[in-house]
Motif scaffolding. Structure first.
Motif, PDB file in Angstrom:
ATOM      1  N   ILE A 355       0.846  -1.193   0.000  1.00  0.00           N
ATOM      2  CA  ILE A 355       0.000   0.000   0.000  1.00  0.00           C
ATOM      3  C   ILE A 355       0.880   1.240   0.000  1.00  0.00           C
ATOM      4  N   PRO A 357       0.559   5.742  -0.294  1.00  0.00           N
ATOM      5  CA  PRO A 357      -0.383   6.857  -0.289  1.00  0.00           C
ATOM      6  C   PRO A 357      -0.651   7.362  -1.700  1.00  0.00           C
ATOM      7  N   PHE A 372      -5.106   7.480   2.056  1.00  0.00           N
ATOM      8  CA  PHE A 372      -5.310   6.065   1.796  1.00  0.00           C
ATOM      9  C   PHE A 372      -6.799   5.765   1.611  1.00  0.00           C
TER      10      PHE A 372
END
Length: 409
Positions: A355, A357, A372
């Motif tokens: 993941i 941003p 996010f």
């Protein structure tokens, strides 16, 4: 002798003569006696952190003599937190006991791969490996070397290079046993393929015999030659490996430990049990090291689930940081050198979970800033966190759910 016969002999690993082989196999306890001798030799010269470490290094040294009949070549990672912990001494002792040692404090990819025979590869020793992989820049500059060390863990993973003089591609062998000594951990991909021995500085009451190559090399090399004759007299049995249900560990750890356990099974006596105990204890210890290294990331995932409100599809990074800092008892308000975590550190901690941003519109004003999305975070929660309710209340105004970890409002 014809050229074809010479080529055939060059492609065969060195084996004991039939007479020597018969003599060795007529002594069923000879192997365990040899392993005991290697074990006692290590104790003479080196302080290792545990009995399991002595057994593991003993078996690694012995297994190096049977590499032509093995499918994996485990790395021996000799790690210490600082200097003067005995890494180089252990390298010296193992070098004398192992098969056809090739020692270097620094090397190039070209020199390394051209030194590895596809028939009877050497045992590679790289001292001061932290000078090669110690910093991020050094690791990036030596990415090819790391790839060679990684690929050499498994048979049949050659590297391809273009030969300019011959105008054609050539395959270069990488399969070989390798030991690397370093201050602090090596790259994760190397550690994952290694039997890891974490050295520590010798205490004042811990005494060992002083080791000198000029004085002790001949004795240790003679012992290594005996191990070689013994193990190669059982080459057919060694090539069969260890049944899967007889391995005490799984996955990559099983690949790494199988050669050592195969040697222990050939020796018999107490060595099979000792080898499996060493595999369980040392693999478990490294799993604990990895877990502690992942602790901040896992704690972040848990606390993200705490501070992310159910009605929010997207949250800005600065909002998450502010909420994390307000969790009582968490590490985020005093994350580095007395200061709280920032948005960059948040992104770095969560990056290993896939993941990053991105620009999102969130909050009451729907401002477009880095943040996010919930669906991405939820997938990570599902994979890495247990099915349970978040540990504490969120920090938004109004009534929120209660939990054990408190958040300052």
């Amino acid at each position: 002798m014809t050229a074809q016969r010479r080529k055939t002999r060059q492609q065969m690993p060195a084996l004991p003569t039939p007479r020597v082989r018969d003599q060795v196999r007529a002594r069923p306890r000879y192997g365990r006696w040899l392993l005991d001798q290697v074990h006692d030799t290590l104790r003479r010269f080196v302080i290792l952190p545990s009995e399991e470490a002595y057994d593991a290094v003993t078996l690694w040294v012995a297994a190096s003599h049977g590499v032509p009949w093995l499918d994996t070549a485990p790395r021996l990672a000799i790690i210490s937190p600082t200097k003067r912990c005995g890494k180089s001494r252990l390298i010296d002792v193992c070098e004398c006991l192992s098969f056809n040692p090739l020692t270097t404090a620094n090397t190039t990819v070209a020199a390394l791969v051209r030194s590895i025979s596809p028939v009877d590869p050497p045992t590679i020793f790289i001292d001061e490996a932290d000078t090669v992989f110690g910093t991020k820049k050094q690791a990036e500059n030596n990415e090819d070397l790391r790839g060679i060390v990684n690929s050499g863990h498994q048979r049949g993973r050659p590297v391809r290079r273009w030969d300019v003089r011959r105008n054609r591609a050539e395959e270069l062998e990488t399969f070989a046993f390798a030991a690397l000594a370093a201050i602090k951990d090596l790259p994760d991909t190397i550690m994952d393929r290694a039997v890891v021995v974490r050295m520590r500085r010798r205490a004042n009451d811990e005494k060992v015999e002083r080791f000198r190559l000029s004085r002790n090399r001949e004795e240790l090399e003679a012992l290594g030659a005996k191990v070689n004759r013994w193990l190669r007299s059982y080459s057919e049995e060694l090539s069969k490996g260890v049944p899967e249900d007889a391995m005490p560990v799984e996955d990559r750890a099983a690949d790494t430990w199988e050669p050592l356990i195969a040697v222990a099974d050939l020796a018999g006596g107490k060595w099979p049990d000792r080898a499996r105990a060493a595999a369980r204890v040392m693999t478990g210890a490294e799993a604990g090291e990895a877990a502690s290294g992942d602790a901040a990331g896992l704690e972040l995932l848990q606390d993200l689930r705490t501070v992310w409100y159910p009605e929010e599809d997207k949250v800005h990074s600065n909002t998450i940081v502010n909420r994390l800092i307000n969790i009582e008892g968490a590490r985020w308000s005093n994350y580095q050198y007395g200061r709280p975590i920032n948005q960059y550190e948040l992104a770095q901690l969560i990056k290993p979970y896939g993941i990053s941003p991105k620009s999102v519109r969130a909050g009451a004003d729907k401002a477009n800033r880095k943040g996010f999305e919930r669906h991405a975070i939820e997938e990570v929660w599902r994979r890495y966190l247990p099915e349970e309710q978040p540990r504490s209340a969120s920090v938004a105004p109004g009534q929120r759910r209660s939990a054990t970890r408190k958040v300052r409002v």
